[in-house]
Design a protein around this motif. Structure first.
Motif, PDB file in Angstrom:
ATOM      1  N   GLN A   3       3.369  -5.207   4.956  1.00 23.12           N
ATOM      2  CA  GLN A   3       4.795  -5.003   4.710  1.00 23.12           C
ATOM      3  C   GLN A   3       4.966  -3.879   3.706  1.00 23.12           C
ATOM      4  O   GLN A   3       4.285  -3.834   2.680  1.00 23.12           O
ATOM      5  CB  GLN A   3       5.434  -6.283   4.164  1.00 23.12           C
ATOM      6  CG  GLN A   3       6.945  -6.177   4.074  1.00 23.12           C
ATOM      7  CD  GLN A   3       7.601  -7.456   3.597  1.00 23.12           C
ATOM      8  OE1 GLN A   3       6.953  -8.299   2.980  1.00 23.12           O
ATOM      9  NE2 GLN A   3       8.879  -7.595   3.869  1.00 23.12           N
ATOM     10  N   ASP A   4       5.893  -2.971   4.040  1.00 18.58           N
ATOM     11  CA  ASP A   4       6.206  -1.846   3.160  1.00 18.58           C
ATOM     12  C   ASP A   4       4.922  -1.067   2.846  1.00 18.58           C
ATOM     13  O   ASP A   4       4.163  -0.763   3.738  1.00 18.58           O
ATOM     14  CB  ASP A   4       6.900  -2.385   1.901  1.00 18.58           C
ATOM     15  CG  ASP A   4       7.699  -1.287   1.209  1.00 18.58           C
ATOM     16  OD1 ASP A   4       8.053  -0.303   1.866  1.00 18.58           O
ATOM     17  OD2 ASP A   4       7.960  -1.428   0.003  1.00 18.58           O
ATOM     18  N   ALA A   5       4.638  -0.779   1.570  1.00 17.72           N
ATOM     19  CA  ALA A   5       3.450   0.003   1.246  1.00 17.72           C
ATOM     20  C   ALA A   5       2.370  -0.853   0.591  1.00 17.72           C
ATOM     21  O   ALA A   5       1.424  -0.322   0.002  1.00 17.72           O
ATOM     22  CB  ALA A   5       3.841   1.148   0.322  1.00 17.72           C
ATOM     23  N   ASN A   6       2.496  -2.167   0.713  1.00 19.16           N
ATOM     24  CA  ASN A   6       1.557  -3.061   0.036  1.00 19.16           C
ATOM     25  C   ASN A   6       0.232  -3.171   0.800  1.00 19.16           C
ATOM     26  O   ASN A   6       0.230  -3.571   1.969  1.00 19.16           O
ATOM     27  CB  ASN A   6       2.222  -4.439  -0.107  1.00 19.16           C
ATOM     28  CG  ASN A   6       1.444  -5.341  -1.028  1.00 19.16           C
ATOM     29  OD1 ASN A   6       0.290  -5.047  -1.377  1.00 19.16           O
ATOM     30  ND2 ASN A   6       2.050  -6.439  -1.421  1.00 19.16           N
ATOM     31  N   THR A   7      -0.885  -2.835   0.156  1.00 21.38           N
ATOM     32  CA  THR A   7      -2.181  -2.857   0.841  1.00 21.38           C
ATOM     33  C   THR A   7      -2.737  -4.275   1.006  1.00 21.38           C
ATOM     34  O   THR A   7      -3.728  -4.464   1.701  1.00 21.38           O
ATOM     35  CB  THR A   7      -3.233  -2.015   0.086  1.00 21.38           C
ATOM     36  OG1 THR A   7      -3.269  -2.465  -1.264  1.00 21.38           O
ATOM     37  CG2 THR A   7      -2.924  -0.546   0.148  1.00 21.38           C
ATOM     38  N   SER A   8      -2.120  -5.255   0.348  1.00 30.15           N
ATOM     39  CA  SER A   8      -2.530  -6.650   0.596  1.00 30.15           C
ATOM     40  C   SER A   8      -1.667  -7.180   1.732  1.00 30.15           C
ATOM     41  O   SER A   8      -0.445  -7.310   1.567  1.00 30.15           O
ATOM     42  CB  SER A   8      -2.304  -7.523  -0.640  1.00 30.15           C
ATOM     43  OG  SER A   8      -3.065  -7.019  -1.695  1.00 30.15           O
ATOM     44  N   PRO A   9      -2.276  -7.473   2.907  1.00 22.70           N
ATOM     45  CA  PRO A   9      -1.461  -7.901   4.041  1.00 22.70           C
ATOM     46  C   PRO A   9      -0.741  -9.223   3.773  1.00 22.70           C
ATOM     47  O   PRO A   9      -1.251 -10.061   3.023  1.00 22.70           O
ATOM     48  CB  PRO A   9      -2.477  -8.048   5.176  1.00 22.70           C
ATOM     49  CG  PRO A   9      -3.817  -8.062   4.542  1.00 22.70           C
ATOM     50  CD  PRO A   9      -3.704  -7.417   3.204  1.00 22.70           C
ATOM     51  N   ALA A  45     -12.848   5.558   7.593  1.00 22.69           N
ATOM     52  CA  ALA A  45     -12.816   6.756   6.731  1.00 22.69           C
ATOM     53  C   ALA A  45     -11.393   6.977   6.228  1.00 22.69           C
ATOM     54  O   ALA A  45     -11.173   7.261   5.043  1.00 22.69           O
ATOM     55  CB  ALA A  45     -13.292   7.982   7.528  1.00 22.69           C
ATOM     56  N   PHE A  46     -10.427   6.833   7.125  1.00 19.37           N
ATOM     57  CA  PHE A  46      -9.022   7.030   6.770  1.00 19.37           C
ATOM     58  C   PHE A  46      -8.596   6.008   5.708  1.00 19.37           C
ATOM     59  O   PHE A  46      -7.923   6.349   4.741  1.00 19.37           O
ATOM     60  CB  PHE A  46      -8.164   6.870   8.037  1.00 19.37           C
ATOM     61  CG  PHE A  46      -6.875   7.642   8.006  1.00 19.37           C
ATOM     62  CD1 PHE A  46      -6.864   9.019   8.197  1.00 19.37           C
ATOM     63  CD2 PHE A  46      -5.673   6.990   7.808  1.00 19.37           C
ATOM     64  CE1 PHE A  46      -5.671   9.732   8.176  1.00 19.37           C
ATOM     65  CE2 PHE A  46      -4.473   7.702   7.790  1.00 19.37           C
ATOM     66  CZ  PHE A  46      -4.471   9.070   7.983  1.00 19.37           C
ATOM     67  N   GLY A  47      -9.023   4.749   5.895  1.00 18.95           N
ATOM     68  CA  GLY A  47      -8.694   3.693   4.940  1.00 18.95           C
ATOM     69  C   GLY A  47      -9.311   3.957   3.571  1.00 18.95           C
ATOM     70  O   GLY A  47      -8.644   3.844   2.535  1.00 18.95           O
ATOM     71  N   HIS A  50      -6.924   4.445   0.383  1.00 24.42           N
ATOM     72  CA  HIS A  50      -6.831   3.354  -0.596  1.00 24.42           C
ATOM     73  C   HIS A  50      -8.174   2.899  -1.169  1.00 24.42           C
ATOM     74  O   HIS A  50      -8.223   1.926  -1.919  1.00 24.42           O
ATOM     75  CB  HIS A  50      -6.143   2.133   0.048  1.00 24.42           C
ATOM     76  CG  HIS A  50      -4.744   2.403   0.462  1.00 24.42           C
ATOM     77  ND1 HIS A  50      -3.726   2.594  -0.429  1.00 24.42           N
ATOM     78  CD2 HIS A  50      -4.192   2.569   1.699  1.00 24.42           C
ATOM     79  CE1 HIS A  50      -2.589   2.839   0.226  1.00 24.42           C
ATOM     80  NE2 HIS A  50      -2.857   2.828   1.519  1.00 24.42           N
ATOM     81  N   GLY A  51      -9.266   3.515  -0.785  1.00 22.04           N
ATOM     82  CA  GLY A  51     -10.570   3.036  -1.247  1.00 22.04           C
ATOM     83  C   GLY A  51     -11.236   4.004  -2.216  1.00 22.04           C
ATOM     84  O   GLY A  51     -10.586   4.602  -3.072  1.00 22.04           O
ATOM     85  N   ALA A  94     -18.535   2.469  -0.388  1.00 19.61           N
ATOM     86  CA  ALA A  94     -17.159   2.186   0.001  1.00 19.61           C
ATOM     87  C   ALA A  94     -16.581   1.057  -0.849  1.00 19.61           C
ATOM     88  O   ALA A  94     -17.318   0.246  -1.419  1.00 19.61           O
ATOM     89  CB  ALA A  94     -17.118   1.804   1.471  1.00 19.61           C
ATOM     90  N   ALA A  95     -15.239   1.019  -0.922  1.00 15.98           N
ATOM     91  CA  ALA A  95     -14.585   0.035  -1.787  1.00 15.98           C
ATOM     92  C   ALA A  95     -13.850  -1.059  -1.023  1.00 15.98           C
ATOM     93  O   ALA A  95     -13.580  -2.115  -1.569  1.00 15.98           O
ATOM     94  CB  ALA A  95     -13.605   0.748  -2.718  1.00 15.98           C
ATOM     95  N   LEU A  96     -13.519  -0.813   0.247  1.00 17.66           N
ATOM     96  CA  LEU A  96     -12.614  -1.744   0.939  1.00 17.66           C
ATOM     97  C   LEU A  96     -13.325  -2.828   1.741  1.00 17.66           C
ATOM     98  O   LEU A  96     -12.677  -3.727   2.278  1.00 17.66           O
ATOM     99  CB  LEU A  96     -11.660  -0.971   1.866  1.00 17.66           C
ATOM    100  CG  LEU A  96     -10.765   0.067   1.193  1.00 17.66           C
ATOM    101  CD1 LEU A  96      -9.910   0.787   2.235  1.00 17.66           C
ATOM    102  CD2 LEU A  96      -9.852  -0.586   0.149  1.00 17.66           C
ATOM    103  N   GLY A  97     -14.641  -2.745   1.861  1.00 13.23           N
ATOM    104  CA  GLY A  97     -15.404  -3.763   2.598  1.00 13.23           C
ATOM    105  C   GLY A  97     -14.905  -3.932   4.018  1.00 13.23           C
ATOM    106  O   GLY A  97     -14.572  -2.959   4.700  1.00 13.23           O
ATOM    107  N   ASP A  98     -14.803  -5.181   4.464  1.00 15.09           N
ATOM    108  CA  ASP A  98     -14.412  -5.486   5.842  1.00 15.09           C
ATOM    109  C   ASP A  98     -12.982  -5.072   6.177  1.00 15.09           C
ATOM    110  O   ASP A  98     -12.600  -5.052   7.343  1.00 15.09           O
ATOM    111  CB  ASP A  98     -14.538  -6.997   6.092  1.00 15.09           C
ATOM    112  CG  ASP A  98     -15.990  -7.432   6.141  1.00 15.09           C
ATOM    113  OD1 ASP A  98     -16.859  -6.547   6.297  1.00 15.09           O
ATOM    114  OD2 ASP A  98     -16.250  -8.639   6.017  1.00 15.09           O
TER     115      ASP A  98
END
Ligand SMILES: [Zn+2]
Length: 322
Positions: A20-26, A113-115, A119-120, A291-295
């Motif tokens: 939702q919106d720009a929040n990276t936590s779904p 890569a994009f993620g 954000h990572g 990498a920082a975002l894992g799965d």
């Protein structure tokens, strides 16, 4: 507050999330084991999307991270190693029609890569190379602040770079590719062969090993296990030195399960880069990191990718223009 849905079709796990919106936590996330045939796969994907759809709300776009060579311009999966029946499969059109929502599809390593870029680990760099090292080796490149796609959108298959021309057989059927020398299964296979040849190690002989077992042995100082990662790191270093000469990135990010071994891989890579890159100017300020975002890298990448392309389309700018 706009909603977005992202789907990550992995080799073993299917994930979907609602942002939702720009929040990276779904606000919602679900996962299922991947079923390997087309109808079941489509059924699973659509079921998962339906299950996380925000009740009664409009979704701006659906972003999909998909395996194998993907044409991101048309949203067609050319073929997928883990889904034999998805050949020239128009996933963008199928999901777009079904949910009456703009849908965008990209290659899984490109999406990760994009993620990582958005954000990572790479969120402050405009020029980076991402490599995911797990069952296979995939790649994605952000150059001049854009995902590098190429004529057909197939750019970034870094795992299929030739490292030793007569080397072991790769999953793609060709020889000596980086993936055949440094992926998780390749590390395990090489270790098994050396054990059969009588190498000194605490690892069990005559059984099928995983790269995780080899990594655990390496951490305890097992000489063969350490040699297995040293060897994989040298091949990765050679390939990355070439990528650095070609693309001059500010950062190289390693993701995927095998990269969780950290210094076991990073240390030999650093040594090779120091000796093989064309000029020290390429590596003086280079950041080599994990990498920082894992799965969640694929989900976050597919969400941002869909958002980015849709905004361009709304503004009538041709994808993938700038
Ligand atoms: Zn290959």
């Amino acid at each position: 507050m706009p909603y977005w849905i992202a789907v990550d079709i992995g080799g073993t796990t299917l994930r979907a999330a609602c942002f939702q919106d720009a929040n990276t936590s779904p606000i919602a996330i679900r996962k299922l084991p991947t079923v390997q045939n087309r109808l079941d796969m489509l059924e699973q994907v659509t079921g998962l999307i339906t299950s996380i759809w925000p009740a009664g709300e409009r979704v701006e776009a659906i972003g999909v991270s998909a395996p194998g060579p993907v044409d991101p311009y048309s949203g067609t999966i050319l073929w997928a190693p883990s889904i034999p029946e998805w050949v020239d499969y128009p996933l963008k059109q199928v999901l777009g029609d079904m949910f009456q929502t703009p849908t965008f599809v990209g290659n899984d390593a490109n999406m990760a890569a994009f993620g990582e870029w958005k954000h990572g680990s790479g969120c402050r760099e405009n020029d980076l190379i991402y490599l995911t090292i797990s069952t296979g080796i995939g790649g994605g490149l952000i150059m001049n602040g854009q995902l590098l796609l190429g004529k057909q959108g197939l750019a970034g298959e870094l795992g299929h770079t030739v490292v030793t021309p007569d080397g072991p057989l790769c999953s793609c059927g060709r020889r000596g590719h980086l993936e055949a020398l440094a992926s998780g299964p390749s590390i395990a296979r090489w270790t098994e062969t050396e054990l059969e040849r009588g190498a000194v190690s605490n690892l069990p002989k005559g059984v099928s090993l995983t790269s995780r077992q080899v990594a655990e042995a390496a951490v305890t100082g097992d000489p063969l296990a350490r040699a297995a990662f040293e060897r994989a790191g040298i091949y990765l270093g050679q390939a990355i030195a070439n990528f650095i000469n070609i693309f001059n990135p500010a950062m190289v990010i390693l993701g995927g399960g095998v990269s969780l071994t950290g210094e076991l891989l990073l240390s030999p890579i650093r040594s090779v880069l120091a000796s093989q890159v064309y000029s020290h100017h390429f590596t003086d300020s280079l950041k080599l990191t994990t990498a920082a975002l894992g799965d969640n890298a694929g989900l976050i990448g597919a969400w941002e990718f869909a958002k980015t392309i849709q905004m361009r389309e709304i503004k009538n700018i041709d994808f993938p223009g700038d």
